[in-house]
Structure formats: C-alpha cells, structure tokens
Design a protein around this motif. Structure first.
Motif, short mmCIF file in Angstrom:
data_model
loop_
_atom_site.label_atom_id
_atom_site.label_comp_id
_atom_site.label_asym_id
_atom_site.label_seq_id
_atom_site.Cartn_x
_atom_site.Cartn_y
_atom_site.Cartn_z
N VAL A 4 18.64 -23.11 -28.60
CA VAL A 4 18.52 -23.26 -27.15
C VAL A 4 19.07 -22.01 -26.47
N THR A 5 18.26 -21.43 -25.59
CA THR A 5 18.66 -20.24 -24.86
C THR A 5 18.37 -20.45 -23.38
N ILE A 6 19.29 -20.00 -22.54
CA ILE A 6 19.08 -20.03 -21.09
C ILE A 6 19.11 -18.59 -20.61
N LYS A 7 18.00 -18.18 -19.99
CA LYS A 7 17.88 -16.81 -19.50
C LYS A 7 17.79 -16.81 -17.99
N GLY A 8 18.65 -16.06 -17.37
CA GLY A 8 18.56 -15.87 -15.94
C GLY A 8 17.59 -14.74 -15.67
N ALA A 9 16.44 -15.08 -15.08
CA ALA A 9 15.45 -14.05 -14.77
C ALA A 9 15.96 -13.20 -13.61
N GLU A 10 15.72 -11.90 -13.68
CA GLU A 10 16.15 -11.03 -12.58
C GLU A 10 15.51 -11.53 -11.28
N ASN A 11 16.33 -11.81 -10.30
CA ASN A 11 15.89 -12.28 -8.97
C ASN A 11 15.11 -13.59 -9.04
N GLY A 12 15.37 -14.40 -10.07
CA GLY A 12 14.59 -15.63 -10.24
C GLY A 12 15.37 -16.75 -10.89
N PRO A 13 14.65 -17.72 -11.45
CA PRO A 13 15.26 -18.94 -11.96
C PRO A 13 15.96 -18.78 -13.31
N LEU A 14 16.56 -19.88 -13.76
CA LEU A 14 17.11 -19.96 -15.11
C LEU A 14 16.01 -20.52 -16.00
N ILE A 15 15.62 -19.77 -16.99
CA ILE A 15 14.57 -20.18 -17.92
C ILE A 15 15.23 -20.81 -19.14
N VAL A 16 14.89 -22.05 -19.41
CA VAL A 16 15.44 -22.75 -20.56
C VAL A 16 14.40 -22.70 -21.68
N GLU A 17 14.81 -22.20 -22.84
CA GLU A 17 13.92 -22.11 -23.99
C GLU A 17 14.50 -22.89 -25.16
N VAL A 18 13.65 -23.62 -25.85
CA VAL A 18 14.03 -24.32 -27.08
C VAL A 18 13.14 -23.80 -28.19
N ASP A 19 13.76 -23.25 -29.21
CA ASP A 19 13.03 -22.65 -30.33
C ASP A 19 11.99 -21.65 -29.84
N GLY A 20 12.37 -20.86 -28.84
CA GLY A 20 11.50 -19.80 -28.33
C GLY A 20 10.42 -20.25 -27.36
N LYS A 21 10.35 -21.55 -27.10
CA LYS A 21 9.34 -22.06 -26.16
C LYS A 21 9.99 -22.42 -24.84
N ARG A 22 9.39 -21.96 -23.75
CA ARG A 22 9.89 -22.26 -22.41
C ARG A 22 9.70 -23.75 -22.12
N VAL A 23 10.78 -24.43 -21.78
CA VAL A 23 10.69 -25.86 -21.49
C VAL A 23 11.00 -26.18 -20.03
N SER A 24 11.65 -25.24 -19.33
CA SER A 24 11.99 -25.51 -17.94
C SER A 24 12.38 -24.22 -17.23
N ALA A 25 12.17 -24.21 -15.90
CA ALA A 25 12.65 -23.12 -15.05
C ALA A 25 13.46 -23.76 -13.93
N LEU A 26 14.76 -23.57 -13.99
CA LEU A 26 15.67 -24.22 -13.03
C LEU A 26 16.00 -23.28 -11.88
#
Ligand code: FES
Length: 58
Positions: A4-26
């Motif tokens: 599980v990885t959470i990436k803060g997009a520059e100037n954008g949402p938090l992208i939640v990835e599970v096993d490399g697949k995007r599951v949510s944008a918070l």
C-alpha cells in the motif's frame, strides 16, 4: 501482504495505490464536492502542495 502506497500528487490529491494499482484519489485541498474523493476542484482553485510518498506496507 498487499503493498500500500499513498502518493501526494503535486498540487493535487492523495493517490492511494494497492499493489501498484490506483484505488482512490483523496481530496487534500478541502474544496471537493464529493468528500472524501477528489473531484478536480483543486485545479480550479489553484491548490498548491508538494509531492510526497508514504509506503504504508511493503
Ligand atoms: S485535491 Fe482534488 S478536489 Fe481537493
């Protein structure tokens, strides 16, 4: 165990990835009309934030 990885997009949402697949944008700008999900409003209001990445599990 799932990776599980959470990436803060520059100037954008938090992208939640599970096993490399995007599951949510918070939303992290606080202005979305579809909480807790990002609806793209951040771009309209000029939200500014640095990119970041958190590995929750590996
Ligand atoms: S981060 Fe996209 S609407 Fe808030």
């Amino acid at each position: 165990m799932a990776k599980v990885t959470i990436k803060g997009a520059e100037n954008g949402p938090l992208i939640v990835e599970v096993d490399g697949k995007r599951v949510s944008a918070l939303c992290r700008c606080g202005k979305t009309e579809n909480k807790p999900n990002c609806d793209g409003t951040h771009a309209k209001i000029g939200f500014k934030a640095d990119s970041s990445e958190i590995k929750v599990t590996e």
